[in-house]
Design an enzyme around this catalytic site. Sequence first.
Site, PDB file in Angstrom:
ATOM      1  N   ASP A   1     -46.479  -9.555-119.568  1.00 25.32           N
ATOM      2  CA  ASP A   1     -45.974 -10.548-118.619  1.00 25.32           C
ATOM      3  C   ASP A   1     -44.785 -11.315-119.204  1.00 25.32           C
ATOM      4  OD1 ASP A   1     -48.730 -11.433-116.544  1.00 25.32           O
ATOM      5  OD2 ASP A   1     -48.592  -9.725-117.876  1.00 25.32           O
TER       6      ASP A   1
ATOM      7  N   ASP B   1     -45.738  -7.402-125.485  1.00 28.32           N
ATOM      8  CA  ASP B   1     -46.417  -8.232-124.506  1.00 28.32           C
ATOM      9  C   ASP B   1     -46.023  -7.669-123.133  1.00 28.32           C
ATOM     10  OD1 ASP B   1     -47.716 -10.471-123.285  1.00 28.32           O
ATOM     11  OD2 ASP B   1     -45.753 -11.427-123.057  1.00 28.32           O
TER      12      ASP B   1
END
Length: 267
Positions: free
Chosen positions: A61, A59
Amino acid sequence: LDENARTPKASVEFSVRGTPKNKECMKAEFMKLSTELEMDISFQEDSMYRRMRRLICFDMDSTLIETEVIDELAIRAGVGDQVKAITEAAMRGEIDFCESFRQRCALLKGLDVMQEIAENLPITEGVDRLMRILKKVGFKIAILSGGFTYFGNFLKQKYNIDYVYANELEIENGKLTGNHVGDIVDGKRKAELLRLIAQVENVDIRQTVAVGDGANDLPMISIAGLGIAFHAKPKVKATAKQSISTIGLDGILYFLGYKDSYLDEQM
């Protein structure tokens, strides 16, 4: 243990033989201990796949970077509190990610500060070291993000990342229109992309690693050979089989079985 180059950390590995009566219960107990003792514990089967991982999907963020980019955009658009509240609810799994994404994009209409934000992204502790080692030992690296391709591609160039799949913001005359282009990369799509990249790279799913912090990362974390919740929301940490909560992202290297004696040689 006297180190100045980075935050001191240490890893101890124990190997035991036998078959647990209840492996899931044992993992849950280790996760509980991890929280109580404020240390990270990884309980893994020492199979042939553990030291033969070949694909890692991150991922972006709050994982590779220490912020939610959409929150940074919202602050500059003067709608920071509104967007942050929607983001947090989505990451906790309280509202549908796709709907929350559309709501947040609409609030960003007219903004034109993408380059400024990209050049000042706060990189998570340990990312530089982690990426250097992963590339050196031959990993394929992917970003699978509910964030934006603009910033994912910035990290791709910085760290020589192989794949980036994220959401495309519509831009006209240098400004955001408040709309997005193409399909939304949500949790289900992240899991699909992990499987697809593994197939393209001829990698067994048991040789894959997935790392994330939010509820929309759980699908890919659950299907990967090694799924890691990184400084994750409570719901994600409770569901994931592995978790890192006390050190930087390069702590993943310990979970992959690399020793400090090897890592220090690569510094």
